[in-house]
Design an enzyme around this catalytic site. Structure first.
Site, PDB file in Angstrom:
ATOM      1  N   SER A 126       0.829  -1.206   0.000  1.00  9.75           N
ATOM      2  CA  SER A 126       0.000   0.000   0.000  1.00  9.75           C
ATOM      3  C   SER A 126       0.861   1.253   0.000  1.00  9.75           C
ATOM      4  O   SER A 126       1.966   1.267   0.558  1.00  9.75           O
ATOM      5  CB  SER A 126      -0.897   0.006   1.241  1.00  9.75           C
ATOM      6  OG  SER A 126      -1.521   1.261   1.422  1.00  9.75           O
ATOM      7  N   TYR A 151      -2.477  -0.298   9.855  1.00  7.88           N
ATOM      8  CA  TYR A 151      -2.638  -0.845   8.508  1.00  7.88           C
ATOM      9  C   TYR A 151      -1.334  -0.715   7.723  1.00  7.88           C
ATOM     10  O   TYR A 151      -0.859  -1.671   7.104  1.00  7.88           O
ATOM     11  CB  TYR A 151      -3.768  -0.118   7.786  1.00  7.88           C
ATOM     12  CG  TYR A 151      -3.871  -0.476   6.315  1.00  7.88           C
ATOM     13  CD1 TYR A 151      -4.241  -1.757   5.921  1.00  7.88           C
ATOM     14  CD2 TYR A 151      -3.592   0.463   5.327  1.00  7.88           C
ATOM     15  CE1 TYR A 151      -4.325  -2.097   4.576  1.00  7.88           C
ATOM     16  CE2 TYR A 151      -3.679   0.131   3.982  1.00  7.88           C
ATOM     17  CZ  TYR A 151      -4.035  -1.138   3.615  1.00  7.88           C
ATOM     18  OH  TYR A 151      -4.111  -1.477   2.290  1.00  7.88           O
TER      19      TYR A 151
END
Length: 336
Positions: A126, A151
């Site tokens: 990501s 995350y």
């Protein structure tokens, strides 16, 4: 032989499955169909994939027994691991979900890829891994040791774990740092979906950082094109890599990291304007400060991916938003 796509009922995963099938591949789709967002949307994505060359299996990558059965009972050539607990803000509320799926589940995938001598593992990282880095555009050669959300930390961990397996066991791995993906069949917790729904319903939208956030919004078709190109080119060990000046994006092991983005950041307020234009409606805007865990801007340097597989995103934000809004109105049977 089949290609295993985990997270097959997800936004990116469902598109990747469909594109792989269209290229003549046999695809195994694996997904736990969790209720992080509307399960019916996930089921409809699977219906949209339906094909004789597609087999769906419901299960969780964090459950070793369930995912092991898939590897043991099928001849798998390569794996695209897109199963993960997504979302920056939700990681503040439910951290255990991220450890279970993004860490435990990913180790299960790595172990099984090693045991079954998989040809290539491509996995989702990501843009969030860049964290406190403000050196724009983000380069895969940058240090990413300062994440600002759990995350992001879990995705950075994936990259580290993948390198370990590439180094110790010769497993070819490629990590893709996705930059704000949008398009038809998108996630309901993402900006395009949230804003479109609220504007149609005449409800105010939350505009964080007063609309000055910049995102490298990337259309789904461009993302899928990049994923498949990378999948078809497993990395090789690179003898030019040096431990005296270690570049984190490649290695003396068969390991690669790539940014996959549009390379054209757009301000949030301009993104909203494109949705307003596509809907021919005006949004009620509630301007708010930046959220904890968010970063002010993302901007992908995609030179490495261009050089490796000739990746060149071609969808403008104007065209991409028009296509998304058209899909949204059709899917939800909305007439304006």
């Amino acid at each position: 032989m089949s290609i295993l796509v985990t997270g097959a009922a997800g936004f990116i995963g469902s598109h990747v499955c469909k594109a792989l099938i269209e290229k003549g591949n046999n695809v195994l789709g694996f997904d736990n169909l969790n209720d992080y967002y509307d399960v019916n949307l996930k089921k409809d994505r699977l219906k949209n994939i339906e094909n004789d060359n597609f087999t769906f299996i419901c299960g969780d990558i964090s459950n070793h027994k369930e995912i092991s059965k898939v590897f043991n009972e099928n001849k798998i050539l390569s794996v695209v691991n897109l199963a993960a607990q997504a979302g920056v803000r939700y990681s503040l509320e439910n951290p255990q979900a991220y450890i279970s799926s993004n860490i435990v589940g990913f180790v299960n995938i790595l172990e099984l890829c090693k045991e079954h001598k998989i040809n290539h593992l491509v996995y989702a990282s990501s843009s969030s891994v860049y964290g406190m880095n403000t050196d724009l555009p983000f380069s895969v050669s940058n240090n990413v040791d300062h994440p600002v959300s759990l995350y992001a930390a879990s995705k950075k961990s994936n990259e580290l774990l993948a390198h370990t397996y590439s180094h110790l066991f010769g497993l070819p791995t490629s990590g893709l740092r996705f930059f704000t993906v949008y398009g038809p069949w998108g996630r309901p917790d993402m900006a395009a979906f949230l804003f479109t729904k609220a504007i149609i319903e005449n409800k105010p939208i939350k505009v964080f950082n007063n609309g000055e956030m910049s995102r490298d919004f990337t259309y789904i078709d461009d993302i899928v094109n990049g994923v498949i190109k990378v999948l078809e080119k497993p990395p090789l060990a690179d003898s030019t890599w040096s431990g005296f000046n270690p570049d984190p994006s490649f290695s003396s092991a068969p390991y690669k990291i790539f940014n996959i983005g549009n390379n054209q950041p757009v301000k949030l307020i301009d993104f909203i304007c494109e949705i307003e234009s596509a809907l021919n409606m005006t949004a009620k805007k509630n301007f708010l400060p930046i959220q904890p865990g968010d970063v002010p801007a993302t901007y992908a340097n995609i030179d490495a991916l261009k050089d490796y597989v000739n990746f060149r995103p071609s969808t403008s934000i104007h065209d991409g938003i028009k296509r998304f809004v058209r899909w949204y109105k059709d899917y939800y049977k909305i007439q304006i």
